[in-house]
Write an enzyme that holds these catalytic residues in place. Structure first.
Site, PDB file in Angstrom:
ATOM      1  CG  HIS A 234      27.556  42.752  43.717  1.00  0.00           C
ATOM      2  ND1 HIS A 234      27.548  42.226  42.457  1.00  0.00           N
ATOM      3  CD2 HIS A 234      28.595  43.609  43.746  1.00  0.00           C
ATOM      4  CE1 HIS A 234      28.547  42.739  41.755  1.00  0.00           C
ATOM      5  NE2 HIS A 234      29.190  43.576  42.525  1.00  0.00           N
TER       6      HIS A 234
ATOM      7  CG  MET B 208      37.615  42.171  38.924  1.00  0.00           C
ATOM      8  SD  MET B 208      37.725  42.832  40.590  1.00  0.00           S
ATOM      9  CE  MET B 208      38.748  44.294  40.322  1.00  0.00           C
ATOM     10  CB  SER B 209      31.857  39.547  36.919  1.00  0.00           C
ATOM     11  OG  SER B 209      31.510  40.571  35.993  1.00  0.00           O
TER      12      SER B 209
ATOM     13  CB  ALA C 232      30.645  48.071  36.825  1.00  0.00           C
TER      14      ALA C 232
ATOM     15  CE1 TYR D 208      34.935  40.308  44.740  1.00  0.00           C
ATOM     16  CE2 TYR D 208      35.275  40.448  42.370  1.00  0.00           C
ATOM     17  CZ  TYR D 208      34.570  40.796  43.506  1.00  0.00           C
ATOM     18  OH  TYR D 208      33.501  41.637  43.403  1.00  0.00           O
ATOM     19  CD  GLU D 209      31.516  37.415  46.072  1.00  0.00           C
ATOM     20  OE1 GLU D 209      30.745  37.546  47.035  1.00  0.00           O
ATOM     21  OE2 GLU D 209      31.133  37.272  44.898  1.00  0.00           O
TER      22      GLU D 209
ATOM     23  CG  HIS E 127      32.341  38.796  41.810  1.00  0.00           C
ATOM     24  ND1 HIS E 127      31.301  39.164  42.626  1.00  0.00           N
ATOM     25  CD2 HIS E 127      32.280  39.589  40.713  1.00  0.00           C
ATOM     26  CE1 HIS E 127      30.628  40.151  42.038  1.00  0.00           C
ATOM     27  NE2 HIS E 127      31.199  40.424  40.877  1.00  0.00           N
TER      28      HIS E 127
ATOM     29  CG  ASN F 145      36.864  52.381  36.479  1.00  0.00           C
ATOM     30  OD1 ASN F 145      35.961  51.558  36.678  1.00  0.00           O
ATOM     31  ND2 ASN F 145      38.092  52.020  36.237  1.00  0.00           N
TER      32      ASN F 145
ATOM     33  CB  SER G 215      28.952  46.913  40.570  1.00  0.00           C
ATOM     34  OG  SER G 215      29.760  45.886  40.991  1.00  0.00           O
TER      35      SER G 215
ATOM     36  CG  HIS H 113      33.083  49.128  45.058  1.00  0.00           C
ATOM     37  ND1 HIS H 113      32.807  48.447  43.890  1.00  0.00           N
ATOM     38  CD2 HIS H 113      32.034  48.879  45.886  1.00  0.00           C
ATOM     39  CE1 HIS H 113      31.629  47.822  44.010  1.00  0.00           C
ATOM     40  NE2 HIS H 113      31.149  48.071  45.208  1.00  0.00           N
TER      41      HIS H 113
HETATM   42  N1  HPA Z   1      39.135  46.961  36.612  1.00  0.00           N
HETATM   43  C1  HPA Z   1      38.563  45.767  36.914  1.00  0.00           C
HETATM   44  N2  HPA Z   1      37.293  45.635  37.228  1.00  0.00           N
HETATM   45  C2  HPA Z   1      36.524  46.738  37.224  1.00  0.00           C
HETATM   46  C3  HPA Z   1      37.034  48.003  36.917  1.00  0.00           C
HETATM   47  C4  HPA Z   1      38.425  48.117  36.592  1.00  0.00           C
HETATM   48  O1  HPA Z   1      38.955  49.201  36.301  1.00  0.00           O
HETATM   49  N3  HPA Z   1      36.007  48.889  37.013  1.00  0.00           N
HETATM   50  C5  HPA Z   1      34.906  48.164  37.358  1.00  0.00           C
HETATM   51  N4  HPA Z   1      35.208  46.860  37.490  1.00  0.00           N
END
Ligand code: HPA
Length: 274
Positions: A63, A213-214, A115, A87-88, A85, A237, A32, A249
């Site tokens: 993406h 998540m990847s 990320a 989750y998709e 991903h 973050n 991302s 996001h």
């Molecule tokens: N959690 C999960 N996936 C993420 C995060 C997070 O805080 N930040 C960016 N991708």
């Protein structure tokens, strides 16, 4: 959903071979907000994922969903701007299909980026983290099902999932450039919701430094294929519950935008040494 077969991998690879004479040796998967690296390619051909046989289509904002093949720092690369991903709704083996295709095209080394939320309290948004290892907490595995011995062994070794050699090069390079480079364990979850503060406390206890998540299914397939892996997370973050503020996001995209200069120079300097 149909399982990934050798024929599907070969059809995707054959399609890509027809579009360019460049034979990639290094694969790059950009997370991302990190797609800017794609703009640095020379003599690039760009192929939208939807044109490639059997490729899924990435549905996430930030993406882009295209494959680029060209030269970067005089190395032949195949670069994914956008990834798939679980989750998709994609099966894990499908999220990692591009890695199978990279291998079929001759790729021997892979740079994965993402990320990620910072779990380690010494991390701040905007830090870059070298991935030393991962924990697959997705509950899924891209190698489930009959094993094709032509692709890799039934029980692949993961004791050096992220190459010590490549990690050494990345650390050395960061030092030369005067960048701070954190190092830590990435934990991969299914998502798509961000974690709860209780989950983050649990993950910290389990030994994770960053969460996302990847990446884990791609790296499992890369190792199964005998590809050497380097992983870099952009800590976008502080993970849930660390700061008294919600996660979004937008924040992830803002942070990756802010650190893209540093990310670019690190990757561009590491690449020729890989
Ligand atoms: N959690 C999960 N996936 C993420 C995060 C997070 O805080 N930040 C960016 N991708």
């Amino acid at each position: 959903m149909q399982a990934i077969t050798k024929t599907m991998i070969e059809e995707a690879a054959a399609f890509i071979r027809r579009t360019t004479d460049v034979r990639p040796e290094i694969g790059l998967i950009l997370g991302s907000g990190l797609g800017v690296l794609g703009d640095e390619l020379e003599d690039a051909v760009t192929i939208p994922y939807e044109d490639i046989p059997h490729f899924p289509v990435s549905t996430v904002e930030g993406h882009a969903g295209e494959l680029l093949i060209g030269k970067l720092q005089a190395r032949n690369v195949m670069l994914m701007r956008g990834r798939f991903h679980m989750y998709e709704g994609y099966e894990p083996e499908r999220t990692a299909l591009p890695v199978r295709v990279m291998k079929a095209l001759g790729v021997e080394k892979l740079l994965v980026t993402n990320a990620a939320g910072g779990i380690n309290l010494d991390f701040a948004a905007g830090n870059l983290m070298l991935i030393s290892d991962h924990i697959n907490l997705t509950g899924k595995n891209p190698l489930i099902g009959p094993n094709d011995n032509a692709l890799g062994v039934r029980f692949p070794d993961m004791s050096e999932a992220y190459s010590k050699r490549l990690r050494g090069i990345a650390k050395e390079t960061a030092k030369e450039l005067g960048f701070e480079l954190k190092e830590g364990v990435y934990v991969g979850l299914l998502g798509p919701n961000y974690e709860t503060p209780a989950e983050i406390r649990m993950l910290r206890t389990l030994g994770a430094d960053a969460v996302g998540m990847s990446t884990v299914s791609e790296v499992i397939v890369a190792r199964h294929s005998g590809i050497e892996v380097l992983g870099i997370s952009c800590i976008s973050n502080a993970a849930a519950g660390i700061l008294d503020q919600p996660l979004s996001h937008e924040e992830v995209m803002e942070t990756t935008e802010r650190v893209k200069g540093q990310f670019l120079s690190l990757v561009l300097t590491v690449l020729p040494k890989m």
